[in-house]
Design a protein around this motif. Sequence first.
Motif, PDB file in Angstrom:
ATOM      1  N   ARG A  25      34.404 -11.638   8.138  1.00 46.12           N
ATOM      2  CA  ARG A  25      34.360 -10.185   7.926  1.00 46.12           C
ATOM      3  C   ARG A  25      34.453  -9.867   6.438  1.00 46.12           C
ATOM      4  O   ARG A  25      33.889  -8.879   5.974  1.00 46.12           O
ATOM      5  N   ALA A  50      31.080 -10.213   5.000  1.00 48.05           N
ATOM      6  CA  ALA A  50      30.247  -9.061   5.345  1.00 48.05           C
ATOM      7  C   ALA A  50      30.727  -7.793   4.659  1.00 48.05           C
ATOM      8  O   ALA A  50      30.025  -6.794   4.652  1.00 48.05           O
ATOM      9  N   GLY A  51      31.931  -7.845   4.103  1.00 45.57           N
ATOM     10  CA  GLY A  51      32.473  -6.650   3.460  1.00 45.57           C
ATOM     11  C   GLY A  51      33.212  -5.752   4.426  1.00 45.57           C
ATOM     12  O   GLY A  51      33.600  -4.641   4.070  1.00 45.57           O
ATOM     13  N   LEU A  52      33.402  -6.215   5.656  1.00 45.53           N
ATOM     14  CA  LEU A  52      34.111  -5.380   6.623  1.00 45.53           C
ATOM     15  C   LEU A  52      35.601  -5.339   6.338  1.00 45.53           C
ATOM     16  O   LEU A  52      36.314  -4.481   6.822  1.00 45.53           O
ATOM     17  N   THR A  53      36.050  -6.313   5.577  1.00 41.37           N
ATOM     18  CA  THR A  53      37.420  -6.238   5.098  1.00 41.37           C
ATOM     19  C   THR A  53      37.411  -6.667   3.633  1.00 41.37           C
ATOM     20  O   THR A  53      36.582  -7.493   3.235  1.00 41.37           O
ATOM     21  N   GLY A  54      38.274  -6.050   2.872  1.00 42.13           N
ATOM     22  CA  GLY A  54      38.326  -6.381   1.454  1.00 42.13           C
ATOM     23  C   GLY A  54      39.174  -7.622   1.244  1.00 42.13           C
ATOM     24  O   GLY A  54      39.904  -8.035   2.132  1.00 42.13           O
ATOM     25  N   THR A  66      31.690  -8.747  -4.291  1.00 41.30           N
ATOM     26  CA  THR A  66      33.090  -8.565  -3.895  1.00 41.30           C
ATOM     27  C   THR A  66      33.440  -7.089  -3.695  1.00 41.30           C
ATOM     28  O   THR A  66      34.165  -6.727  -2.785  1.00 41.30           O
ATOM     29  N   GLN A  67      32.905  -6.247  -4.575  1.00 35.93           N
ATOM     30  CA  GLN A  67      33.243  -4.822  -4.482  1.00 35.93           C
ATOM     31  C   GLN A  67      32.121  -3.992  -3.863  1.00 35.93           C
ATOM     32  O   GLN A  67      32.132  -2.772  -3.928  1.00 35.93           O
ATOM     33  N   VAL A  68      31.154  -4.663  -3.255  1.00 35.51           N
ATOM     34  CA  VAL A  68      30.005  -3.938  -2.690  1.00 35.51           C
ATOM     35  C   VAL A  68      30.302  -3.581  -1.240  1.00 35.51           C
ATOM     36  O   VAL A  68      30.851  -4.383  -0.485  1.00 35.51           O
ATOM     37  N   SER A  69      29.947  -2.361  -0.874  1.00 35.02           N
ATOM     38  CA  SER A  69      30.260  -1.927   0.487  1.00 35.02           C
ATOM     39  C   SER A  69      29.364  -2.671   1.482  1.00 35.02           C
ATOM     40  O   SER A  69      28.264  -3.107   1.138  1.00 35.02           O
ATOM     41  N   PRO A  70      29.835  -2.833   2.703  1.00 38.69           N
ATOM     42  CA  PRO A  70      29.105  -3.663   3.672  1.00 38.69           C
ATOM     43  C   PRO A  70      27.666  -3.203   3.875  1.00 38.69           C
ATOM     44  O   PRO A  70      26.791  -4.007   4.153  1.00 38.69           O
ATOM     45  N   ARG A  71      27.459  -1.882   3.729  1.00 39.83           N
ATOM     46  CA  ARG A  71      26.106  -1.429   4.038  1.00 39.83           C
ATOM     47  C   ARG A  71      25.110  -1.795   2.936  1.00 39.83           C
ATOM     48  O   ARG A  71      23.920  -1.673   3.133  1.00 39.83           O
ATOM     49  N   ARG A 111      25.309  -4.853   1.415  1.00 43.62           N
ATOM     50  CA  ARG A 111      25.356  -6.302   1.193  1.00 43.62           C
ATOM     51  C   ARG A 111      24.147  -7.013   1.749  1.00 43.62           C
ATOM     52  O   ARG A 111      23.939  -8.192   1.483  1.00 43.62           O
ATOM     53  N   VAL A 158      23.528  -8.099   4.762  1.00 45.88           N
ATOM     54  CA  VAL A 158      23.838  -9.227   5.633  1.00 45.88           C
ATOM     55  C   VAL A 158      23.530  -8.802   7.066  1.00 45.88           C
ATOM     56  O   VAL A 158      23.498  -7.616   7.383  1.00 45.88           O
ATOM     57  N   PHE A 174      25.009  -9.184  10.867  1.00 49.53           N
ATOM     58  CA  PHE A 174      26.278  -9.580  11.476  1.00 49.53           C
ATOM     59  C   PHE A 174      26.128  -9.502  12.984  1.00 49.53           C
ATOM     60  O   PHE A 174      25.675  -8.499  13.515  1.00 49.53           O
TER      61      PHE A 174
END
Lengths: 279, 609, 288, 357
Positions: B56, B59-63, B77-82, B84, B86, B88
């Motif tokens: 996760r 995927a950026g679902l958790t920091g 690292t600081q990019v929002s999941p949408r 990225r 990826v 999932f």
Amino acid sequence: MADTRQHTVLPGFGLTVGYTTFFLSAVVLIPLAAMVIKASSMSIGQFMAVLLDPRVIASYKLTFGTSLLAALINSVFGFIIAWSLVRYDFPGRKFLDALIDMPFALPTAVSGIALTAVFAQDGWLGQQLARMGIQVVYTWLGITVALTLIGMPFVVRSVQPALAEVQRDLEDAAETLGATRFTVFWRIIFPTVLPALLTGFTMAFARGIGEYGSVIFIAGNLPMKTEITPLLIVIKLEQYDYVGAAALGCIMLGMSFFMLLSINLLQAWGRRRLFVGKR
Amino acid sequence: MPDLLPVPTSMSITLDQITKRYQNTPVVNDVSLEVSDGEFFVLLGASGSGKSTLLRAIAGLTGVDHGRISLHGRDVTQVSPRKREVGFVFQNYALFKHMSVADNIEFALRVRGVKSAERRARRQELLRLVALEGMDDRLPTQLSGGQQQRVAVARALAHKPQVLLMDEPFGALDAKIREELRRTIREVQRELKISTILVTHDQEEAFALADRIGVMNLGRLLEVGRPEELYARPATRFVATFLGAANLLLARQTAQGIRVGATPVSTMLDKPANQRAELRREHEVVAMLRPEEISLAVERESLNSIYLGAGKVETISFTGAFERLRVRMVEADKAAVSADADAENLAILDVTRTQHEQRQLPLSVGQSVAVGVRRIHVLPTPLSSYSVYAVTSTEADALKQHPLLVDLATRMKTRITTQIEPGLGQAGTARPQQPLAGVAVIAAGADAGAQLDWLLQRGAAEVLILPGQYTPATRVLIHWTGEEVRRATLAVAASVLRHVPAEATYLNILPEEESDASKPSGMRELLDARSEAQAVHGLEMRTELHYGDAAALLQRELAEHTSGMLILGVTDPVDFRQRFDWLLQQSPGWPVLLVFRSEETSAPVRKMT
Amino acid sequence: MSSGPSRQLLSELASRPGRNSLADKLIRWMFISLSVVFLSALLISPLMMVLTSAFAKGMAVYARSFLDEDTFAAIKLTLTIALIVVPLNTVFGIAAAWAIAKFEFRGKSILITAIDLPIAVSPIISGLIYILLFGSQGWFGLWLQEHDISIIFALPGMLLATMFVTFPYVARELIPLMQQLGNDEEEAAITMGAGGLMTFIRVTLPKIRWGLVYGMILTNARAMGEFGAVSVVSGHIRGLTNTMPLHIEILYNEYDYVGAFAVASLLMALAIITLLIKTVIEWRGLRG
Amino acid sequence: MLRTVCLSLLFLAFLSACSAGTATDVKSVQLLNVSYDPTRELYRDVNERFSKQWLDKTGQHVSIKQSHGGSGSQARAVIEGLRADVVTLALGYDIDAIHKRGKKLGADWQTRLPDNSSPYTSTIVFLVRKGNPKGIHDWDDLIRSDVKVVTPNPKTSGGARWNYLAAWGYVLERELQGDWSKLSDPAAAGQVAAAQIKAEQFVAALYRNAPVLDRAARAATNTFAQRGIGDVLIAWENEALLAIKELDGQGLELVAPSSSILAEPPVAIVDTVVDRKGTRQIAEAYLQYLYSDAGQELVAEHHFRPRNAAVMTQHQSEFPAIRLFTISQVFGNWQQAQAEHFADGGRFDHIYTVPKS
């Protein structure tokens, strides 16, 4: 899947259905039937005359209009409140959450008196609104305010669990697929919560149509202008016109029944659509 | 379909020291990983090992609390999941139930404002790929679980993501569909050459799918390697047992080679050169025997492998392709056999035999057999077993119940033996015949110093000193007092950290007066230590450089944190007793694991006061 | 019944990259403040109004309002009604929920709708129907008169009206809960030889108890607060058939505003206590 | 199924158990006086004095229960079965209804007691805010466009009907120069018809100035005094005097119009109830007490106009001098007034349903 349960081994079908039907009949159905039978002693012509009286029609417009408006307001704000309670943690959240049920518990007359006091021209909020040239009490606005208060718990309490149940996975999935927060809300969360929101809306609407105790204090009760249908029933009673009162009652009962039936069908539809095949 | 191919670069996923904590406990602990382009990587671990959280995080679902994540060279690292890019796939499909299959698959494209004709073409392409053509207008609720997951895979691929992440995608499916879908996914992945990370707890699944496997436990990525390599030569007990049945035996490493019990079983090992020094030191090691590497015969002479001992068949069960036996070793050979913590299983070996072997030598329950072994793998872990040393049995029992010790032993699947030594801590008692086995454990307190001396005199190399009061360690500090002990300390630390959910920090402490002059060399030492830890032991750790008196600094550092553990490499016991005596006195309340090595040969310290 | 977001979830969401943006904070801030403002205007300000009026002339006057004999009688009557109505409706709610959640039968939708009906029926109608039934001019009026039984303008009528109004709450709370929980455990118990009652008490009841208690609390709150329907069948006899809500109106009409709002504040306190119990229950329910 | 039956029987048994009829006891007796809103304070005192007197005289304890509400709905409750021993309502029409629809008392009820069975009278006056800022002095001021009038809904409130009729009567009186005989004089029919039209226009204008029609008289008083709505409240004289006393903080003043209606709130015994309960004797004594000197004194103290001339003279100064006309002078009787003005489709409805020109 409908008939899988008919073969259940669980006991008590006869007892519980029997008891439910009996008690329901004794407390709800037979008394309601008494009213319908009372009304049916009129001829169709008389019945229509009662229903189509200009004052009665004006009261329908007012009652349904304000109930609809209140239910709409509640749908928007109820959703926002439910959202805040479910999704955010903030100081006083538990307090607000507990407070939501208050309108259920508070006597409607007290709500009415208190709202009138608050929104009167010399009241806490009425003063501010009066300065903006808005008069709340004794207008349709006042009725809307009272109905909003009465209907609010229905919307919040319907939406809250639905919102809590929206699978986080769905939102996460949408987000990894590139959806913005707004899209996630509009395309994913909203459609999932919609049946619950509609239920809450309809309950608030149905409750609003029948509400009397709180409205009577804040409505002006001016014929043709701020006179709600339940008040007309009372007026009919004051004139010993039981049949007329029963006729109006029947119309309101019919509306309520129709609305509730549509909610229940709606819920069944929602369940079927979202949960079939998961069991 | 050339347009389905992602842009090729060499490394598509790079994780650098990822750490994620929940309520101060690390659930993902210093994980570094590189997945190359088009690779199918499987993260394997038990539930709660942190593998899903790691996925996760990618995927950026958790920091993450620490570390960097790069996808195709882009730091996300600081990019929002949408953003990225990826794909999932969730365990429970997470299909949008109010949308048709078509709408589900097109979702990502619709979000990106792709035109409807293009969307339709892409959708049909994907549906063909997952073998669901013509299902476009179905609602998810009208599909079977396997079909739903296929839709989920198609949906995750719609926007041509750079990487595909799958979180236990087969978890909710039954065995047959699982296998079918596994094949589909492998095919799709090959066809698209998309870098993929799949999370699972099922080792069979991992073997079937993976180009490489990474095994996670307690938030740490323990080992990474090709499936066959990990299976044959695991570095840790956990991986050895997690990837299949394994018999773990305590053996002795001597100058001549490995001995199991009384039997010399030669080396058969290919240890890396940098561990040669350890080979010359006589000490206890853990040996792994895969059940299928054990051979049975009626008598020793007819074995075509190295003789291990005599045994008796206890149970036989049939599992289709194989026969599974449990063989109890006879009394004489039992003592040094199993490394299992459970005393019941002490002398029992798991054996599997092929149909061919069964036909050659039919066996029945109760039959006596000669047990031989075709292949032994010695785990590189320096921590083999624990021996509790105490003056009275009451003290020994109390020590044996210590939560840290119990935790370590259970997680390492090793045993704790008890040594009641009335003369413990008194000078002048006779030397034992052979060096002490495993890690010696004593209680902190006033007597600890004398007891430590007593143990060192008898050749103890690792001593664990347990305080009475203990809160589970969340932080492990590593320090050594001389370069000679660096390698051994790192090995011990790596071994401990694989079994404790704590973060590791290496403290390099230089004397104050040298601070300016020695700065470059201090930094180099740090980097050397870190790269050695990473390269040799697969241990990720933080490093800190301090100036001042080591004892004082450590004391301060320990006082600041309430829960932790200290691993201290010591070269000179006399100097240690003078400067660090407070460590033995219970005052910090930290468990301390001392590693003693005196010379480059890494022989344990024997010179005494 | 609902509870807030779990701490772990919140921390995960907060940590999510791109989450703590200005827009997010703005939306969050906006939603919370909209909720607070809306509830303050609509709910909290009337409640405050009740409280300030009740204490307008100081603590002593407030306390004295409860010494009145009629006020005391009204409180007693209200509690009596709640005490009778809540158990009756609870039993009904359980039976109805069992029938509806555990079995499929024709007319189920109609039955559910009929059970829900009292929520949507105007309180005026709920009073009227009993008048039509039991009033002198009603179906049973003559018979009742001959046998000297009074239903309306006496406790039974008020019980009936209250029961009507609070009829659906327990059932509404339990039906979805029991539907969601399914039949598996009950069926297991039956196959193990347990009887119907035994199964209900040992298997079903523990699962639904928090929902049940919540339904009872709502029923109780509504029963104590009902005004419209009870007003129609009460007869307003001081010290005899006045419930607290009716008594509030009477006091208000006697220009005894402190007294009226004091009684109202008591009802509020009762409501708050029940809501507190509810919160405690939810808390325990979450743990248990 | 058996359990179902048992449960239902239990439930019915319970219902009947808690509704046993009032037991009559020689030592103590209970009376129920069903009254309308503005008499709360009056009957609280009357009941206390009367029961003391009754105890002294006969040694029997009497406890008198009170029920208050809108006059019409109270009458309806009695018709529907509320077991009132005596009714003390706002209008004769309501008691007539009890006779007609409930058959609970004889048609001759109004002649059984002196003064049309009305032991006290009252009239309709105005309440204005302190200092009378709008300068309201008579009915004509109420139809000024800058004046907001508060009055309850005649459909639901008996008091409101008195207000309405008082306004109507005032216009007729003015148009007919105070000669009520013209109403029955066929020669003056034209003048009367014109006067009636004037009256309707006047009343319509008056109601157009009303921002709210409360359900009952007391609610209207609260609206006016508590909410600060309106410039003038049309109210019972006794209500106005009481409100000034009870709400002295609000700063209210009484304004007496030049002429108004004489309201005669009637009292009666409900025959069917007292006969069943055996309380006729005490009920009669109770109503008689209202006519006694002590009773009349109480009546005056509560701002009702006593019938007893001696008592009236004593309290003369407390009541404003107003020219009074009666229902029978102007409207014939209550039945006619009700049918013409307040029934569905009557003149009152006409005011609201016909768009103003």
